[in-house]
Design an enzyme around this catalytic site. Structure first.
Site, PDB file in Angstrom:
ATOM      1  CG  ASP A  29      -1.988   1.067   0.975  1.00  0.00           C
ATOM      2  OD1 ASP A  29      -2.463   1.136  -0.281  1.00  0.00           O
ATOM      3  OD2 ASP A  29      -2.738   1.546   2.099  1.00  0.00           O
ATOM      4  CG  HIS A  47       0.805   2.931   4.215  1.00  0.00           C
ATOM      5  ND1 HIS A  47       1.284   1.523   4.976  1.00  0.00           N
ATOM      6  CD2 HIS A  47      -0.390   2.795   3.957  1.00  0.00           C
ATOM      7  CE1 HIS A  47       0.012   0.942   4.903  1.00  0.00           C
ATOM      8  NE2 HIS A  47      -0.850   1.756   4.079  1.00  0.00           N
TER       9      HIS A  47
END
Ligand SMILES: *[C@@H]1O[C@H](CO)[C@@H](O)[C@H](O)[C@H]1NC(C)=O
Ligand SMILES: *[C@@H]1O[C@H](CO)[C@@H](O)[C@H](O)[C@H]1NC(C)=O
Length: 996
Positions: free
Chosen positions: A150, A419
């Site tokens: 991701d 993230h």
């Protein structure tokens, strides 16, 4: 050419592998997983409550029921919270059994799936070590595969770090849509990545790029209006449903539906198989927030898979539950020869023609800044506590208390590397959560630092017997600690409330100082003190506030406000500011910087700096929008101001130039630049560093502000910016059919520069930003963004970036020849990250010259060569035993004697004739300032492998033969190590105990 290559390639593979698709069924590895963002839309607590705890509870139960079932656990933070606060003894036993059977597999093993663009390698290593330490200590397992599905783009540093940690394969997914398309067509999604140009094949790693379906299963089913292979539906917030019925649960697999499900799945498998060289398909089964109700998941997938396997001849496909290691094991055994990718990264990242994910490089500047500050505090506290433990094992600072403080900050710094954390792409409440965790843990670390500074060379405990003395209330004491293993001479700034001061060191000697009204407040004063500190040393300074200042009192000279309209006259009246390195000229007609001459070569470079703004579109009906992820300029930038005021404060230690930037002819200014030029002629103080701090905000809505440094450097729009502070990447300007502006933005974590044959202009930074060179000679840094848009998805999740904060980032600027700056910038970036810790302490009741006979610092200096950086010095506290099975039974105290030492060579091969050479040091000698080294054991990056027993898979490449396995390894009982360019080497060090 590309076409021919592709054909040759296909033919070669056909023969070398010898698999004919029609004969052998495609072998499908169905890998159950749940992508669990540590903090994105919901806080950690909300996520734990709504679904995350249920993932581990229900997966444990379901895997225990049927032996074919598998699951990969990717990040550690939720798992650890579940393990510590939710899991029952039975569940813990089951988990241990599942791990033993290889059915529950830990992947990555870090606390989070860290962002790759805006994180610093210090923190990437920290968060991995944090998770790896837990896993090894608790289960004896060491993750060997990554699953970076991701993060928004892929850095070339990540594969290097994973290789150093002992990983056998790396997996990425988010890369440019157009590039992925080509790689798919040419079956080039898999390759061997040599992330570092200096380490080359030594730390290469096989890398699998996920195909266009990425980590989710296809959600479109022609026969169902629900959500595909997600029988458990979607997670419900804030509470899980009482009846177990979640929204959007897919049709169950029954006699009636099984064929339709099978057909859809098989078609998808075949589509994917065509993009890979072997006959194996990695089929991730899961997506965001899945498997909180695993029984429904597995009870539907079991019969579906059975059905496909029963009809595998007809379908041409077999399916099996698998962990990631089972998939990679199979690919590895195919013995294919893989293409090599050099050190290029996959940044920036676009998902569509107008969707460049280059906005997040600058989203939430405050969070990015605090995260780096916290990391720097942690580093200082770790090094100081380690020194303290070695020197005073029975000292009065309670070790458990101290380790708790460190662990809290390790946890908080690890967590924010997620993230959707440091990237600034989370909802406001989650950003607040990260900030709160960081600030709270930083306060703990400050308490620890204060305790360590005051003890053991005891200042008298506060006593009320001290005679009241007016002089004494007009004193202030500060401790300054240099957390780096280099000697430094630098300037620290202490904010005081008196206009005059005198500064003395701990020998009672006067120290050069300068005092002046503060740049940001009318009520305080900046006191600049020149400090000289050995590596890992601290000193105390006494500040007195007499009427007659001993510190130089610097006075400001103001220049009349200049309007942009009057620019025509520019260049007539140039005002010089001179230092030992530079002559800066300021233009009195514009009040802006005009040029800088670097005196070493007497070369003048035209340089001007000002602020520009991109006007973002917030209306999805009016074209592409900018949001917290995406930068989508609505035209080129416009000058952000109407007028500029300048103040110069000539000093004896620093000369400060203050620029106030006005939107219009009003009193209010929104932006400012404060530039500090060191003025200490003939001292050790480095003069090449021009320190700039900016103040911006609150911005008006839908504004993205950039600092433009426009120069006469002929860089042809090429710039260099770093991947995670580890290595520099060349960023050549590229033209695209669409969105050229936004796709030429790059992340800058620590460093960016532009250069031509003669000169290089370097910026180093205290936090991440976006950088670009849109015009020849220009280096543009995006510092702050405030955005609001009407995209339903953004609104529903509260993911618009209405960030109204005032931000104060710092950049250090250097100018010089390419060779001169090559020697400097790596160290400068490290020094900006680890500035001295300045801490006021309670004043001792007795005049301290009398009370403190000791001269200098109580700690001896520890100094590494200039090209080696002490990357980590800490006491992890883990209990490992070299006998792999024994340590699982240890439930003792944390191990306070295992010191983790990590050293990094800062230079690339060939970057500098001297500094790029491999360095040989004797660790016993290098560390003797700390104590007597008894033993040294080299470890993998995160400490879990003895490097001698670490054997990573060797993937075949065409140039296999030239692989040099010349790993120079230390001989036992010899303390000498040679560290080559860009190497990071990790050791456990034991010191001779000083307990009597
Ligand atoms: C690959 O090589 C290994 C060892 O040389 C061998 O055991 C294995 O069978 C080979 N695999 C294939 C698919 O040829
Ligand atoms: C570093 O400073 C210490 C004093 O603080 C001094 O003894 C030592 O020689 C210096 N080392 C180097 C390499 O400059």
């Amino acid at each position: 050419m590309g076409f021919v290559a592709a054909v040759v390639f296909a033919v070669c593979c056909w023969f070398s592998h010898g698999v004919a698709g029609q004969e052998e069924p495609i072998q499908t590895f169905v890998i159950p997983h749940s992508h669990m963002d540590v903090g994105w839309v919901y806080t950690i607590q909300e996520s734990m409550h709504a679904y995350a705890a249920n993932v581990y509870s229900s997966v444990t139960e379901e895997l225990s029921k049927v032996k074919e079932r598998r699951f990969i656990a990717v990040e550690q933070e939720f798992f650890r919270l579940w393990w510590d606060t939710v899991a029952s003894d039975t569940q813990k036993k089951q988990v241990r059994q599942l791990i033993k059977e290889g059915r529950l597999e830990f992947i990555i093993g870090g606390q989070v799936m860290h962002d790759e663009a805006v994180t610093d390698l210090d923190d990437d290593i920290l968060q991995m070590m944090e998770g790896h330490g837990f896993l090894y200590e608790t289960f004896g397992v060491r993750p060997q595969f990554s699953w970076h599905v991701d993060p928004f783009g892929a850095s070339a540093t990540t594969p290097v770090l994973f290789a150093l940690a002992g990983f056998n394969a790396h997996l990425i997914s988010r890369i440019d849509y157009d590039l992925k398309d080509i790689m798919q067509k040419n079956k080039k999604l898999q390759f061997v990545w040599r992330g570092s140009p200096s380490l080359k094949s030594q730390q290469e790693i096989f890398t699998h790029t996920m195909d266009q379906f990425s980590y989710c299963t296809p959600s479109y089913l022609p026969f169902s209006n629900c959500s595909g292979f997600y029988w458990n539906g979607v997670a419900l917030f804030p509470d899980p449903p009482k009846d177990g019925v979640y929204p959007n649960m897919s049709l169950p697999v029954t006699k009636e539906t099984v064929h339709a499900y099978a057909k859809t799945m098989v078609e998808n498998i075949k589509q994917r198989a065509a993009w890979f060289r072997t006959n194996h398909v990695l089929w991730p089964w899961g997506c965001d927030k899945q498997f909180y109700n695993s029984s429904v998941q597995f009870n539907n997938m079991d019969p579906l898979m059975k059905y496909i396997n029963q009809n595998s001849k007809e379908f041409g496909v077999t399916v099996q539950y698998a962990t990631l290691s089972e998939y990679f094991q199979t690919i590895y055994q195919s013995n294919l020869t893989w293409e090599v990718r050099g050190s290029e990264d996959f940044l920036p990242y676009s998902t569509e023609p107008y969707q460049a994910w280059t906005g997040f490089y600058a989203s939430r500047n405050v969070l990015k800044g605090v995260a780096r500050q916290a990391s720097s505090r942690l580093y200082a506290a770790e090094t100081l506590f380690t020194r303290y433990r070695i020197s005073f094992p029975d000292g009065p600072v309670a070790k458990d208390w101290a380790l708790d403080k460190l662990r809290a900050l390790r946890w908080a710094v690890s967590e924010v590397q997620h993230h959707d954390g440091i990237t600034g792409t989370e909802s406001p409440k989650v950003a607040d959560m990260y900030l709160q965790h960081l600030l709270q843990a930083m306060m703990g670390a400050e308490e620890l630092l204060a305790a360590l500074f005051l003890l053991p060379h005891n200042l008298q405990s506060p006593s009320i017997l001290g005679e009241p003395d007016i002089e004494q209330t007009l004193e202030q004491h500060v401790i300054v600690y240099n957390p780096l293993a280099w000697n430094i001479t630098t300037i620290v700034n202490v904010t005081v409330t008196q206009p005059s001061a005198a500064v003395f060191d701990d020998d009672g000697q006067p120290v050069p100082a300068q005092i002046q009204g503060s740049a940001h407040s009318n009520a305080t004063y900046d006191l600049f003190i020149v400090v000289e500190l050995g590596g890992l040393q601290y000193r105390k300074y006494l500040i007195k506030f007499p009427e007659n200042s001993k510190a130089y009192e610097a006075k400001a000279v103001s220049f009349e406000r200049r309007s942009v309209k009057d620019r025509a006259k520019a260049g007539r009246l140039l005002l010089p500011v001179l230092s030992e390195c530079y002559e800066l000229l300021f233009d009195q007609d514009t009040n802006l910087l005009h040029s800088i001459t670097y005196l070493e070569e007497k070369r003048r470079v035209m340089i001007t700096q000002d602020f520009w703004e991109y006007d973002a579109n917030g209306d999805v009906k009016a074209g592409p929008i900018s949001d917290n992820y995406i930068f989508s300029a609505n035209g080129s930038a416009v000058r952000a101001y109407k007028a500029v005021e300048m103040e110069i404060i000539p000093g004896k230690i620093v000369t400060e130039i203050r620029h106030h930037i006005y939107f219009g002819y009003i009193f209010y200014y929104a932006y400012s630049i404060t530039t500090r030029v060191p003025e200490c002629f003939g001292t050790k103080l480095p003069c090449h560093r021009l320190e700039q701090t900016y103040s911006l905000g609150p911005l008006s809505l839908n504004t993205e502000v950039v600092l433009r440094t426009s120069t006469s450097v002929k860089n042809n729009r090429t710039l260099y910016s770093d991947d995670n502070g580890y290595q520099m990447m060349k960023r050549t300007y590229r033209k695209f059919t669409n969105n050229t502006l936004a796709r030429n933005y790059f992340p800058m974590v620590r460093t960016a520069y532009i250069e031509d044959d003669l000169s290089r202009l370097v910026l180093v930074s205290d936090r991440a930003h976006g950088v670009s060179s849109q015009t020849d000679g220009q280096l543009e840094v995006m510092l702050h963004r405030r955005l609001w848009n009407n995209l339903q998805w953004n609104l529903g999740y509260n993911l618009t970036l209405n960030d109204s904060s005032v931000v104060r980032p710092t950049l250090w600027m250097m100018l010089g020849s390419v060779s001169a700056t090559s020697k400097l910038y790596q160290r400068e970036a490290v020094q900006l990250q680890h500035r001295p810790v300045v801490m006021p302490i309670d004043q001792p009741q007795k005049p301290w010259q009398v009370k403190e006979p000791k001269r200098g610092s109580p700690l001896r200096s520890v100094v590494l060569p200039p090209n080696l950086h002490l990357l980590s010095l800490s006491i992890p506290g883990w209990n490992y035993c070299s006998n792999h099975s024994v340590h699982l039974n240890l439930h003792s105290q944390p191990d306070y004697d295992r010191i983790l030492l990590r050293i990094m060579h800062l230079f690339e091969e060939g970057e500098d004739p001297e500094l790029s050479k491999p360095v040989t040091i004797n660790l016993k000698e290098a560390l003797q300032g700390m104590g007597e080294v008894k033993g040294v054991e080299e470890r993998s990056l995160t400490g879990t492998w003895d490097i001698a027993s670490l054997q990573r898979w060797k993937w075949k490449t065409a140039d296999n033969l030239e692989k040099d396995n010349k790993q120079q390894r230390r001989q036992d009982d010899d303390f000498t190590v040679t560290i080559s360019p860009k190497e990071i080497r990790t050791f456990f060090v034991h010191f001779v105990s000083r307990n009597f």
